[in-house]
Write a protein that holds these residues in place. Structure first.
Motif, PDB file in Angstrom:
ATOM      1  N   LYS A 196      36.921 -31.225  -1.786  1.00 20.28           N
ATOM      2  CA  LYS A 196      37.950 -31.315  -2.807  1.00 20.28           C
ATOM      3  C   LYS A 196      37.982 -30.014  -3.613  1.00 20.28           C
ATOM      4  N   VAL A 197      39.171 -29.497  -3.876  1.00 17.30           N
ATOM      5  CA  VAL A 197      39.262 -28.280  -4.692  1.00 17.30           C
ATOM      6  C   VAL A 197      38.994 -28.645  -6.151  1.00 17.30           C
ATOM      7  N   PRO A 198      38.419 -27.716  -6.922  1.00 19.86           N
ATOM      8  CA  PRO A 198      38.152 -28.004  -8.339  1.00 19.86           C
ATOM      9  C   PRO A 198      39.446 -28.263  -9.124  1.00 19.86           C
ATOM     10  N   THR A 199      39.311 -28.925 -10.238  1.00 17.79           N
ATOM     11  CA  THR A 199      40.458 -29.275 -11.087  1.00 17.79           C
ATOM     12  C   THR A 199      41.248 -28.035 -11.500  1.00 17.79           C
ATOM     13  N   THR A 200      40.551 -26.931 -11.755  1.00 20.09           N
ATOM     14  CA  THR A 200      41.215 -25.713 -12.236  1.00 20.09           C
ATOM     15  C   THR A 200      41.528 -24.731 -11.100  1.00 20.09           C
ATOM     16  N   PHE A 201      41.526 -25.210  -9.879  1.00 17.11           N
ATOM     17  CA  PHE A 201      41.699 -24.343  -8.710  1.00 17.11           C
ATOM     18  C   PHE A 201      42.992 -23.536  -8.770  1.00 17.11           C
ATOM     19  N   ASN A 202      44.049 -24.143  -9.270  1.00 21.18           N
ATOM     20  CA  ASN A 202      45.354 -23.465  -9.331  1.00 21.18           C
ATOM     21  C   ASN A 202      45.688 -22.982 -10.745  1.00 21.18           C
ATOM     22  N   ASP A 203      44.667 -22.623 -11.481  1.00 21.78           N
ATOM     23  CA  ASP A 203      44.830 -22.056 -12.813  1.00 21.78           C
ATOM     24  C   ASP A 203      45.794 -20.860 -12.752  1.00 21.78           C
ATOM     25  N   ASN A 204      46.759 -20.836 -13.659  1.00 17.88           N
ATOM     26  CA  ASN A 204      47.698 -19.696 -13.684  1.00 17.88           C
ATOM     27  C   ASN A 204      47.404 -18.737 -14.833  1.00 17.88           C
ATOM     28  N   TYR A 205      46.310 -18.991 -15.568  1.00 18.21           N
ATOM     29  CA  TYR A 205      45.833 -18.116 -16.649  1.00 18.21           C
ATOM     30  C   TYR A 205      46.901 -17.918 -17.730  1.00 18.21           C
ATOM     31  N   GLY A 206      47.805 -18.865 -17.834  1.00 17.63           N
ATOM     32  CA  GLY A 206      48.953 -18.699 -18.713  1.00 17.63           C
ATOM     33  C   GLY A 206      48.635 -18.739 -20.184  1.00 17.63           C
ATOM     34  N   ILE A 219      40.263 -16.616  -5.029  1.00 18.83           N
ATOM     35  CA  ILE A 219      40.019 -17.091  -3.659  1.00 18.83           C
ATOM     36  C   ILE A 219      40.931 -16.358  -2.675  1.00 18.83           C
ATOM     37  N   GLU A 220      42.158 -16.063  -3.094  1.00 21.41           N
ATOM     38  CA  GLU A 220      43.078 -15.324  -2.231  1.00 21.41           C
ATOM     39  C   GLU A 220      42.541 -13.941  -1.869  1.00 21.41           C
ATOM     40  N   ASP A 221      41.667 -13.380  -2.731  1.00 17.20           N
ATOM     41  CA  ASP A 221      41.140 -12.029  -2.513  1.00 17.20           C
ATOM     42  C   ASP A 221      40.019 -11.974  -1.482  1.00 17.20           C
ATOM     43  N   LEU A 222      39.506 -13.138  -1.075  1.00 17.49           N
ATOM     44  CA  LEU A 222      38.418 -13.144  -0.098  1.00 17.49           C
ATOM     45  C   LEU A 222      38.858 -12.451   1.188  1.00 17.49           C
ATOM     46  N   LYS A 223      37.948 -11.638   1.715  1.00 15.22           N
ATOM     47  CA  LYS A 223      38.258 -10.833   2.888  1.00 15.22           C
ATOM     48  C   LYS A 223      37.896 -11.576   4.183  1.00 15.22           C
ATOM     49  N   LYS A 237      51.341 -19.604   1.238  1.00 10.51           N
ATOM     50  CA  LYS A 237      50.328 -18.933   0.417  1.00 10.51           C
ATOM     51  C   LYS A 237      49.305 -19.931  -0.121  1.00 10.51           C
ATOM     52  N   GLN A 238      49.794 -21.091  -0.566  1.00 11.72           N
ATOM     53  CA  GLN A 238      48.886 -22.106  -1.089  1.00 11.72           C
ATOM     54  C   GLN A 238      47.980 -22.645   0.013  1.00 11.72           C
ATOM     55  N   GLU A 239      48.531 -22.834   1.189  1.00 15.36           N
ATOM     56  CA  GLU A 239      47.722 -23.334   2.307  1.00 15.36           C
ATOM     57  C   GLU A 239      46.680 -22.311   2.737  1.00 15.36           C
ATOM     58  N   ILE A 240      47.018 -21.026   2.687  1.00 16.89           N
ATOM     59  CA  ILE A 240      46.036 -19.978   3.007  1.00 16.89           C
ATOM     60  C   ILE A 240      44.916 -19.987   1.969  1.00 16.89           C
ATOM     61  N   LYS A 241      45.275 -20.141   0.712  1.00 17.35           N
ATOM     62  CA  LYS A 241      44.278 -20.204  -0.359  1.00 17.35           C
ATOM     63  C   LYS A 241      43.325 -21.382  -0.126  1.00 17.35           C
ATOM     64  N   GLU A 242      43.866 -22.523   0.213  1.00 14.95           N
ATOM     65  CA  GLU A 242      43.025 -23.700   0.440  1.00 14.95           C
ATOM     66  C   GLU A 242      42.190 -23.550   1.714  1.00 14.95           C
ATOM     67  N   TRP A 243      42.755 -22.909   2.731  1.00 11.29           N
ATOM     68  CA  TRP A 243      41.996 -22.642   3.965  1.00 11.29           C
ATOM     69  C   TRP A 243      40.813 -21.726   3.658  1.00 11.29           C
ATOM     70  N   LYS A 244      41.058 -20.685   2.881  1.00 15.53           N
ATOM     71  CA  LYS A 244      39.980 -19.761   2.519  1.00 15.53           C
ATOM     72  C   LYS A 244      38.909 -20.473   1.687  1.00 15.53           C
ATOM     73  N   PHE A 245      39.342 -21.345   0.797  1.00 20.12           N
ATOM     74  CA  PHE A 245      38.368 -22.079  -0.010  1.00 20.12           C
ATOM     75  C   PHE A 245      37.439 -22.903   0.870  1.00 20.12           C
ATOM     76  N   GLN A 246      37.998 -23.617   1.831  1.00 15.06           N
ATOM     77  CA  GLN A 246      37.158 -24.439   2.708  1.00 15.06           C
ATOM     78  C   GLN A 246      36.163 -23.575   3.485  1.00 15.06           C
ATOM     79  N   HIS A 294      38.929 -22.128 -11.711  1.00 11.60           N
ATOM     80  CA  HIS A 294      39.871 -21.094 -12.158  1.00 11.60           C
ATOM     81  C   HIS A 294      40.405 -20.271 -10.983  1.00 11.60           C
ATOM     82  N   GLY A 295      40.297 -20.810  -9.779  1.00 10.83           N
ATOM     83  CA  GLY A 295      40.768 -20.110  -8.599  1.00 10.83           C
ATOM     84  C   GLY A 295      39.892 -18.928  -8.206  1.00 10.83           C
ATOM     85  N   TRP A 296      38.642 -18.886  -8.699  1.00 12.28           N
ATOM     86  CA  TRP A 296      37.788 -17.706  -8.534  1.00 12.28           C
ATOM     87  C   TRP A 296      36.552 -17.978  -7.668  1.00 12.28           C
TER      88      TRP A 296
END
Length: 462
Positions: A196-206, A219-223, A237-246, A294-296
């Protein structure tokens, strides 16, 4: 209370977040051996690093002092081993001392480990597989997986130590540091599980300072080398982020499971050799880590996931099994605490304080009610702005001063100063900056005064 000098077995991993230890959080991974230390001793829920970066934290643990005092404010500033450290003091007072694993405080000159009768460490970060190690200054390649070999070498030293002396051994694991390479036996562990992704996974830092927006540790920055592959084609983009997280979280936790196995081997060794009763056992990490919060990934910020260190400790003579502490402790406190247990006096005052009484369930009346934090390494690797701050039980005030100062390696690019205030009671996830909220004006002023007081207390002038 025992008057005999205890042994100390200090086990520290690198970047092991408290939320990835089942004693702290049951949702991610089982760590039965680390939990055993907590179950047979104490779990500390509010232990904080004073500079969330590998080398500075290690220097503070050794010296009991903040980064500006021990000289290691960032990764490019090497440790001066001529200064007072708790291993030196123990060695001078009859202890046999050893360090195996990650050092990360420089080599050559005055930077090699001091205060140790035996040391065998990685040059710099070290490799996960077949690592080169530096044994008493001589480089040798070691076959096998780093976590396993660190434990093997530690047990070898324990088997050959002087049994007439008490020992202090530091077992420093590389894992679960980036790039999160698990051992072969665990490479498919969790393949059948979706985390499960964390609650703040899609934080937009707004609703936060610009510092959170510009940091490049998402997470998007992972190489490709971090996630061991490329995302399938056709993903959003969101699916790539979640794929990288897993991919990230599974490898991270595979490394954690391996550490836990090896903690178990060390605990079994103590049991098998009738050493458990007279040995203080600690498991900790050099700082916390973001596991998608925080998506980090990574650390550095004063936010909770980075600031908090896991810390469990067992000592049958004094610590009640299954106990929990919520008192505020910092990594500067480790050294004076170990000296206190070992009946050794520091020659020069340390900035930390012994928490031995807390471990016995007897919190001193004058124990701290606030923690001071400072991240110095301005805009390096992950573009995190230099900042300092204060955390109390309820509030956290952070000042992003945004200057490189004279820190080696810091980027000479000033940033506009800014503040963040979090009400941790109402906003434990640290999503809403209340600094400009008029309802918190009095709180802000009180915390600013506290910051001034703490900086004066710790002799910090810049």
């Amino acid at each position: 209370m025992s008057t005999k000098q205890p042994n100390i077995l200090f086990i520290m991993s690198d970047d092991h977040a408290a939320q990835a230890i089942s004693s702290y959080n049951k949702e991610l991974v089982d760590t039965p051996n680390i939990d055993r230390i907590a179950d047979e001793g104490m779990r500390f829920d509010n232990v904080y690093c004073t500079n969330s970066l590998c080398a500075p934290s290690r220097a503070s643990i050794l010296t009991g002092n903040y980064s500006h005092e021990n000289g290691v404010r960032g990764l490019s500033e090497h440790f001066d081993g001529r200064q007072q450290t708790f291993p030196k003091l123990l060695q001078e007072n009859g202890y046999e001392t050893a360090l195996v694993g990650k050092w990360h405080l420089g080599h050559g000159g005055n930077s090699d480990p001091t205060g140790f009768d035996y040391w065998n460490v990685f040059p710099d970060q070290g490799d996960y597989h077949n690592p080169v190690m530096m044994e008493m200054g001589e480089e040798k390649q070691v076959e096998g997986y780093a976590t396993d070999r660190i434990t093997d070498l530690s047990i070898d030293w324990l088997n050959n130590r002087n049994n007439e002396k008490p020992f202090m051994m530091m077992v420093h694991h590389k894992a679960p540091h980036r790039p999160w390479e698990p051992p072969e036996k665990y490479k498919t562990l969790f393949n059948d599980r979706e985390f499960k992704v964390p609650t703040t996974f899609n934080d937009n830092y707004g609703d936060r300072a610009n510092a959170a927006k510009v940091a490049n540790m998402r997470i998007e920055d992972l190489k490709e080398e971090d996630v061991k592959g490329v995302p399938p084609t056709g993903l959003s983009k969101q699916e790539i982020k979640e794929w990288k997280f897993q991919r990230y979280i599974k490898d991270y936790l595979r490394c954690v499971v391996s550490i836990d196995d090896n903690v178990g081997l060390l605990l079994d060794y103590l049991d098998d050799n009738q050493l458990a009763q007279d040995t203080i056992v600690i498991y900790t990490s050099d700082q916390g880590f973001f596991l998608g919060e925080h998506g980090w990934y990574d650390k550095r910020f004063m936010y909770e996931e980075s600031l908090q260190m896991p810390f469990v400790m067992r000592y049958p003579h004094e610590i009640k099994p299954g106990s929990v502490s919520t008192d505020m402790i910092i990594n500067n406190d480790f050294a004076p605490t170990f000296l206190d247990y070992c009946h050794v006096q520091a020659k020069e005052k340390m900035q930390g304080e012994s928490f031995r009484a807390i471990a016995k369930g007897e919190t001193p009346d004058n124990w701290r009610d606030a923690v001071y934090y400072r991240y110095w390494e301005h805009l390096t690797i992950h573009n995190v702005t230099a900042h300092y701050g204060v955390r109390t039980d309820r509030y956290k005030l952070i000042y992003y001063y945004g200057e490189p100062l004279d820190v080696i390696g810091a980027v000479p690019k000033p940033m506009e100063p800014e503040w963040e205030l979090f009400d941790l009671e109402k906003d434990p996830l640290e999503l809403k900056n209340e600094y400009n909220n008029a309802a918190y004006t009095e709180v802000v002023n009180e915390l600013k005064d506290r910051l001034v007081q703490l900086r004066e207390q710790y002799n910090e002038t810049v």
